[in-house]
Design a protein around this motif. Structure first.
Motif, PDB file in Angstrom:
ATOM      1  N   GLY A  80      -7.787  -5.520  -1.376  1.00  0.00           N
ATOM      2  CA  GLY A  80      -6.834  -6.328  -2.124  1.00  0.00           C
ATOM      3  C   GLY A  80      -5.791  -5.534  -2.889  1.00  0.00           C
ATOM      4  N   VAL A  81      -5.244  -4.493  -2.278  1.00  0.00           N
ATOM      5  CA  VAL A  81      -4.274  -3.625  -2.959  1.00  0.00           C
ATOM      6  C   VAL A  81      -2.875  -4.233  -2.881  1.00  0.00           C
ATOM      7  CG1 VAL A  81      -3.153  -1.363  -2.906  1.00  0.00           C
ATOM      8  CG2 VAL A  81      -5.627  -1.552  -2.532  1.00  0.00           C
ATOM      9  N   SER A  82      -2.204  -4.304  -4.035  1.00  0.00           N
ATOM     10  CA  SER A  82      -0.833  -4.818  -4.106  1.00  0.00           C
ATOM     11  C   SER A  82       0.002  -3.924  -5.017  1.00  0.00           C
ATOM     12  CB  SER A  82      -0.803  -6.245  -4.666  1.00  0.00           C
ATOM     13  OG  SER A  82      -1.525  -7.142  -3.846  1.00  0.00           O
ATOM     14  N   PHE A  83       1.199  -3.558  -4.568  1.00  0.00           N
ATOM     15  CA  PHE A  83       2.160  -2.832  -5.404  1.00  0.00           C
ATOM     16  C   PHE A  83       3.494  -2.803  -4.670  1.00  0.00           C
ATOM     17  CE2 PHE A  83       0.525   0.458  -2.632  1.00  0.00           C
ATOM     18  CZ  PHE A  83       1.629   1.253  -2.349  1.00  0.00           C
ATOM     19  N   GLU A  84       4.545  -2.358  -5.376  1.00  0.00           N
ATOM     20  CA  GLU A  84       5.860  -2.194  -4.777  1.00  0.00           C
ATOM     21  C   GLU A  84       6.322  -0.752  -4.949  1.00  0.00           C
ATOM     22  OE1 GLU A  84       8.694  -4.981  -6.214  1.00  0.00           O
ATOM     23  OE2 GLU A  84       7.569  -6.737  -5.509  1.00  0.00           O
ATOM     24  N   ALA A  85       6.967  -0.215  -3.907  1.00  0.00           N
ATOM     25  CA  ALA A  85       7.607   1.099  -3.985  1.00  0.00           C
ATOM     26  C   ALA A  85       9.110   0.862  -4.017  1.00  0.00           C
ATOM     27  CB  ALA A  85       7.218   1.958  -2.789  1.00  0.00           C
ATOM     28  N   PRO A  86       9.764   1.042  -5.160  1.00  0.00           N
ATOM     29  CA  PRO A  86      11.182   0.700  -5.281  1.00  0.00           C
ATOM     30  C   PRO A  86      12.085   1.615  -4.454  1.00  0.00           C
ATOM     31  CG  PRO A  86      10.132   0.845  -7.437  1.00  0.00           C
ATOM     32  CD  PRO A  86       9.183   1.437  -6.446  1.00  0.00           C
ATOM     33  N   ARG A  87      13.226   1.090  -4.089  1.00  0.00           N
ATOM     34  CA  ARG A  87      14.228   1.828  -3.328  1.00  0.00           C
ATOM     35  C   ARG A  87      14.696   3.069  -4.112  1.00  0.00           C
ATOM     36  NH1 ARG A  87      17.604  -0.354   0.424  1.00  0.00           N
ATOM     37  NH2 ARG A  87      17.052  -2.431  -0.340  1.00  0.00           N
ATOM     38  N   GLY A  88      14.784   4.197  -3.417  1.00  0.00           N
ATOM     39  CA  GLY A  88      15.322   5.402  -4.021  1.00  0.00           C
ATOM     40  C   GLY A  88      14.444   6.010  -5.099  1.00  0.00           C
ATOM     41  N   LYS A  89      13.132   5.790  -5.010  1.00  0.00           N
ATOM     42  CA  LYS A  89      12.190   6.339  -5.983  1.00  0.00           C
ATOM     43  C   LYS A  89      11.006   6.969  -5.249  1.00  0.00           C
ATOM     44  CE  LYS A  89      14.527   4.577  -9.447  1.00  0.00           C
ATOM     45  NZ  LYS A  89      15.291   5.441 -10.400  1.00  0.00           N
ATOM     46  N   ILE A  90      10.286   7.828  -5.951  1.00  0.00           N
ATOM     47  CA  ILE A  90       9.043   8.398  -5.439  1.00  0.00           C
ATOM     48  C   ILE A  90       7.873   7.680  -6.096  1.00  0.00           C
ATOM     49  CG2 ILE A  90       7.589  10.453  -5.246  1.00  0.00           C
ATOM     50  CD1 ILE A  90      10.089  12.161  -5.317  1.00  0.00           C
ATOM     51  N   THR A  91       6.999   7.112  -5.273  1.00  0.00           N
ATOM     52  CA  THR A  91       5.778   6.484  -5.759  1.00  0.00           C
ATOM     53  C   THR A  91       4.607   7.339  -5.297  1.00  0.00           C
ATOM     54  OG1 THR A  91       6.735   4.255  -5.677  1.00  0.00           O
ATOM     55  CG2 THR A  91       4.330   4.419  -5.714  1.00  0.00           C
ATOM     56  N   ALA A  92       3.874   7.898  -6.239  1.00  0.00           N
ATOM     57  CA  ALA A  92       2.714   8.736  -5.927  1.00  0.00           C
ATOM     58  C   ALA A  92       1.464   7.875  -5.852  1.00  0.00           C
ATOM     59  CB  ALA A  92       2.537   9.826  -6.983  1.00  0.00           C
TER      60      ALA A  92
END
Length: 234
Positions: A19-31
């Motif tokens: 049940g994993v949910s998240f967003e990786a925004p445009r032009g950013k680094i998500t670790a």
């Protein structure tokens, strides 16, 4: 740019993602961080179509990735660099790079090759060398360069620092930061070295046993001593 919603992936009776949910925004680094077995690699493999989820979905600019074959991902703007620095050792550096552009409608152009060579001068020096003679750091640069040949909107990177000297890691991380700031590239970075990853990331996702623990600004995660000790190892 990239949305993950209620993603659940199982290996037989074992839930690797739950049940994993998240967003990786445009032009950013998500670790994406967590201990071994947290589900980090499974997350990338599910998003890139190598594994089908039992439930949930991932979307790239609204396109449902969970219904897309893995080989079609580059055409949507998604490139995945798996752990392990996999190169085709019988081919030259340049031949490996050209493979990265095959999914594009216009294939690779000379300008794309020259851009990769500008980013990684050592690859330019060794463009006619067989890939099997490259060092570990050079192979990592080659697989990242090959992924960039597809001109992705989103780059998934799995443990790019594994087994590399700190100097090479610093070069690769500086490059990623530069690509995000200059080109607007979106990066999802799986890293065992949480301290280094948070130092270049904008946001962080912490997983534990397949579950999302927290999704927050990288600076906030790095400053949370209790969270760091419990899940990040520093």
């Amino acid at each position: 740019m990239l949305q993950v919603q209620d993603l659940t992936t199982s290996y037989g009776p074992v839930k690797a993602l739950d049940g994993v949910s998240f967003e990786a925004p445009r032009g950013k680094i998500t670790a994406v961080l967590g201990a071994n077995g947290a589900g980090k690699t499974t997350l990338l493999r599910t998003v890139s179509g190598l594994i089908r989820p039992a439930r949930g979905a991932a979307y790239l600019e609204g396109a449902d990735l969970t219904r897309t074959p893995a080989e079609a991902m580059p055409g949507l703007g998604l490139s995945h660099v798996p752990e392990g620095r996999g190169v085709i050792t019988e081919l030259t550096v340049e031949e490996n790079l050209r493979l990265g552009g095959l999914a594009r409608a216009d294939r690779s152009r000379p300008a794309d090759l020259e851009r990769v060579y500008t980013l990684f001068p050592v690859l330019s020096d060794r463009r006619r060398a067989l890939a099997h003679v490259l060092s570990g750091g050079e192979r990592q640069m080659l697989v990242i360069g090959r992924a960039l040949m597809a001109t992705p909107k989103v780059l998934l990177l799995d443990e790019p620092s594994l087994g590399l000297a700190p100097r090479i890691v610093a070069q690769i991380f500086d490059l990623l930061r530069g690509l995000v700031e200059s080109d607007g590239l979106t990066v999802v970075l799986v890293e065992q070295n949480a301290r280094s990853a948070l130092s270049i990331a904008d946001f962080g996702v912490v997983l534990n046993l397949g579950r999302l623990i927290v999704h927050d600004d990288a600076a906030t995660l790095a400053a949370d001593e209790k969270l760091r000790h419990a899940y990040l190892g520093f």
